[in-house]
Design a protein around this motif. Structure first.
Motif, PDB file in Angstrom:
ATOM      1  N   ALA A 324      42.520  -0.687  12.659  1.00 30.10           N
ATOM      2  CA  ALA A 324      43.334   0.506  12.855  1.00 30.10           C
ATOM      3  C   ALA A 324      44.795   0.137  13.074  1.00 30.10           C
ATOM      4  O   ALA A 324      45.705   0.776  12.528  1.00 30.10           O
ATOM      5  N   LEU A 325      45.051  -0.904  13.848  1.00 32.74           N
ATOM      6  CA  LEU A 325      46.421  -1.334  14.113  1.00 32.74           C
ATOM      7  C   LEU A 325      47.063  -1.923  12.865  1.00 32.74           C
ATOM      8  O   LEU A 325      48.255  -1.706  12.603  1.00 32.74           O
ATOM      9  N   ALA A 326      46.291  -2.685  12.095  1.00 32.24           N
ATOM     10  CA  ALA A 326      46.842  -3.347  10.902  1.00 32.24           C
ATOM     11  C   ALA A 326      47.255  -2.344   9.832  1.00 32.24           C
ATOM     12  O   ALA A 326      48.163  -2.601   9.047  1.00 32.24           O
ATOM     13  N   THR A 327      46.584  -1.216   9.790  1.00 32.53           N
ATOM     14  CA  THR A 327      46.899  -0.199   8.781  1.00 32.53           C
ATOM     15  C   THR A 327      47.674   0.969   9.362  1.00 32.53           C
ATOM     16  O   THR A 327      47.959   1.932   8.647  1.00 32.53           O
ATOM     17  N   ARG A 328      47.950   0.902  10.660  1.00 34.04           N
ATOM     18  CA  ARG A 328      48.678   1.971  11.366  1.00 34.04           C
ATOM     19  C   ARG A 328      47.999   3.322  11.172  1.00 34.04           C
ATOM     20  O   ARG A 328      48.656   4.366  11.045  1.00 34.04           O
ATOM     21  N   THR A 329      46.672   3.308  11.130  1.00 37.07           N
ATOM     22  CA  THR A 329      45.942   4.554  10.945  1.00 37.07           C
ATOM     23  C   THR A 329      45.931   5.356  12.234  1.00 37.07           C
ATOM     24  O   THR A 329      45.997   4.809  13.332  1.00 37.07           O
ATOM     25  N   THR A 330      45.846   6.658  12.097  1.00 39.19           N
ATOM     26  CA  THR A 330      45.687   7.528  13.262  1.00 39.19           C
ATOM     27  C   THR A 330      44.287   8.103  13.331  1.00 39.19           C
ATOM     28  O   THR A 330      43.989   8.941  14.172  1.00 39.19           O
ATOM     29  N   ASP A 331      43.429   7.664  12.412  1.00 35.13           N
ATOM     30  CA  ASP A 331      42.054   8.162  12.425  1.00 35.13           C
ATOM     31  C   ASP A 331      41.350   7.668  13.671  1.00 35.13           C
ATOM     32  O   ASP A 331      41.558   6.537  14.109  1.00 35.13           O
ATOM     33  N   PRO A 332      40.493   8.480  14.278  1.00 36.77           N
ATOM     34  CA  PRO A 332      39.790   8.051  15.477  1.00 36.77           C
ATOM     35  C   PRO A 332      38.817   6.909  15.180  1.00 36.77           C
ATOM     36  O   PRO A 332      38.229   6.838  14.106  1.00 36.77           O
ATOM     37  N   LEU A 333      38.673   6.021  16.148  1.00 39.07           N
ATOM     38  CA  LEU A 333      37.716   4.942  16.031  1.00 39.07           C
ATOM     39  C   LEU A 333      36.361   5.404  16.548  1.00 39.07           C
ATOM     40  O   LEU A 333      36.267   6.405  17.267  1.00 39.07           O
ATOM     41  N   PRO A 334      35.276   4.680  16.210  1.00 41.49           N
ATOM     42  CA  PRO A 334      33.980   5.004  16.789  1.00 41.49           C
ATOM     43  C   PRO A 334      34.050   4.967  18.303  1.00 41.49           C
ATOM     44  O   PRO A 334      34.742   4.134  18.880  1.00 41.49           O
ATOM     45  N   THR A 335      33.373   5.882  18.929  1.00 42.91           N
ATOM     46  CA  THR A 335      33.418   5.977  20.387  1.00 42.91           C
ATOM     47  C   THR A 335      32.661   4.812  21.006  1.00 42.91           C
ATOM     48  O   THR A 335      31.482   4.613  20.756  1.00 42.91           O
ATOM     49  N   VAL A 336      33.370   4.043  21.844  1.00 45.31           N
ATOM     50  CA  VAL A 336      32.753   2.983  22.628  1.00 45.31           C
ATOM     51  C   VAL A 336      33.373   3.031  23.997  1.00 45.31           C
ATOM     52  O   VAL A 336      34.452   3.580  24.205  1.00 45.31           O
ATOM     53  N   ALA A 337      32.678   2.434  24.973  1.00 49.11           N
ATOM     54  CA  ALA A 337      33.250   2.369  26.312  1.00 49.11           C
ATOM     55  C   ALA A 337      34.501   1.521  26.271  1.00 49.11           C
ATOM     56  O   ALA A 337      34.526   0.472  25.625  1.00 49.11           O
TER      57      ALA A 337
END
Length: 340
Positions: A324-337
């Motif tokens: 996500a950081l490498a592509t500067r995406t704003t899409d949500p990541l899978p939910t994890v603690a």
């Protein structure tokens, strides 16, 4: 049984980190054509160590006409992160499917990194309340003596006495494996009023710890969102919900050891600065090497802010967050603690 399993896991992590270091050094030398001296400076190693690692890479068959990287290592993504954010080193960790707590996984990976890279410097700052850094300290084997003289806590107490005890044990553990003196910051990390903070700083033990933070060679920095940590409750040696809302309204998207940052990584100055007993952003900025071990969806904005502001030199992060950081995406990541 538990001890044997833990020792085996630590040995396996160290072995994986040795392979990763060979791959990183080999790519820098053979693919990117860096000199050994430049590689040593970039990775914080001695030039003799770089030479030995290159020889080991040859012996392990990494080097042919190109660099053969073992399955499970992600040098291209790591190099992209280093290039994009100007980092000295990135360690991307693949998280097993179904993992609900990133802290132990990232902590073990960070321990493996330290076994191979070592720690150089007399004074090490340590964010002892971070569950991820606690996992790192727990996974560390005894290390060769590095000349470190002090391991100093970067933030005062947070939460209940049980949480404070766990933090102190982690500081003791890291100090022991480095052969250093633990320096505790035994006072609330977030004071109730500015006057109580000033009074806390008058304590000679607190004052000594805070003064040591002026000259950190290595700083293990805690990064997180502007929210109540899952192990805490509002006002539990911490900020209130109302204070955190005002901080977010002021533009804060993340914090480094409870010092607030906006999305560009710039400090957000609020009245909360006058309540925190711990490292200031100026002290973090002056540290010789800033190491962040963090990941997870809830930390994405905070990590991005820390990277944008140039507050990080070495990053240990999970694969999903790194992508996500490498592509500067704003899409949500899978939910994890979240891992702190």
């Amino acid at each position: 049984m538990t001890t044997t399993t833990s020792a085996t896991s630590t040995a396996s992590t160290a072995s994986s980190e040795r392979l990763r270091l060979m791959a990183v050094v080999a790519r820098l030398y053979y693919v990117h054509r860096l000199r050994q001296r430049d590689i040593a400076e970039r990775l914080g190693l001695s030039q003799a160590r770089v030479s030995r690692v290159l020889q080991q890479a040859v012996e392990h068959g990494f080097v042919r006409t190109d660099v053969a990287v073992p399955v499970g290592l992600l040098p291209e993504l790591e190099e992209e992160m280093e290039r994009r954010y100007g980092l000295q080193e990135v360690h991307v960790v693949e998280v097993p499917p179904g993992t609900t707590d990133l802290a132990p996984v990232l902590g073990r990976a960070a321990a493996g990194y330290l076994v191979e890279a070592g720690i150089s410097g007399r004074t090490v700052g340590f964010t002892s309340w971070s569950t991820t850094l606690q996992a790192m300290a727990s996974a560390l084997p005894d290390l060769p003596r590095s000349g470190t003289s002090h391991v100093v806590e970067m933030l005062g107490d947070l939460g209940s006495p049980a949480l404070q005890h766990a933090a102190a044990r982690s500081t003791q553990r890291l100090a022991r494996v480095l052969g250093a003196e633990p320096v505790f910051l035994r006072t609330p990390g977030v004071a109730a009023t500015p006057d109580l903070r000033r009074r806390a700083l008058e304590d000679p033990y607190v004052r000594r710890a805070v003064e040591l933070l002026d000259d950190l060679d290595v700083a293990f920095v805690g990064v997180g969102p502007v929210a109540v940590h899952s192990m805490l409750t509002p006002d539990d040696n911490y900020f209130s919900d109302a204070q955190l809302v005002r901080a977010r309204v002021a533009g804060a998207v993340g914090q480094l050891d409870q010092r607030l940052l906006d999305a560009a990584g710039e400090p957000v100055v609020t009245e909360l600065d006058d309540l925190v007993v711990g490292a200031t952003l100026d002290q973090v900025r002056r540290a010789g090497r800033r190491v962040v071990v963090a990941g997870g969806a809830s930390k994405l904005e905070a990590i991005a802010a820390a990277l944008a502001g140039g507050w990080v030199d070495v990053l240990v992060v999970d694969l999903g967050t790194a992508q996500a950081l490498a592509t500067r995406t704003t899409d949500p990541l899978p939910t994890v603690a979240p891992a702190v």
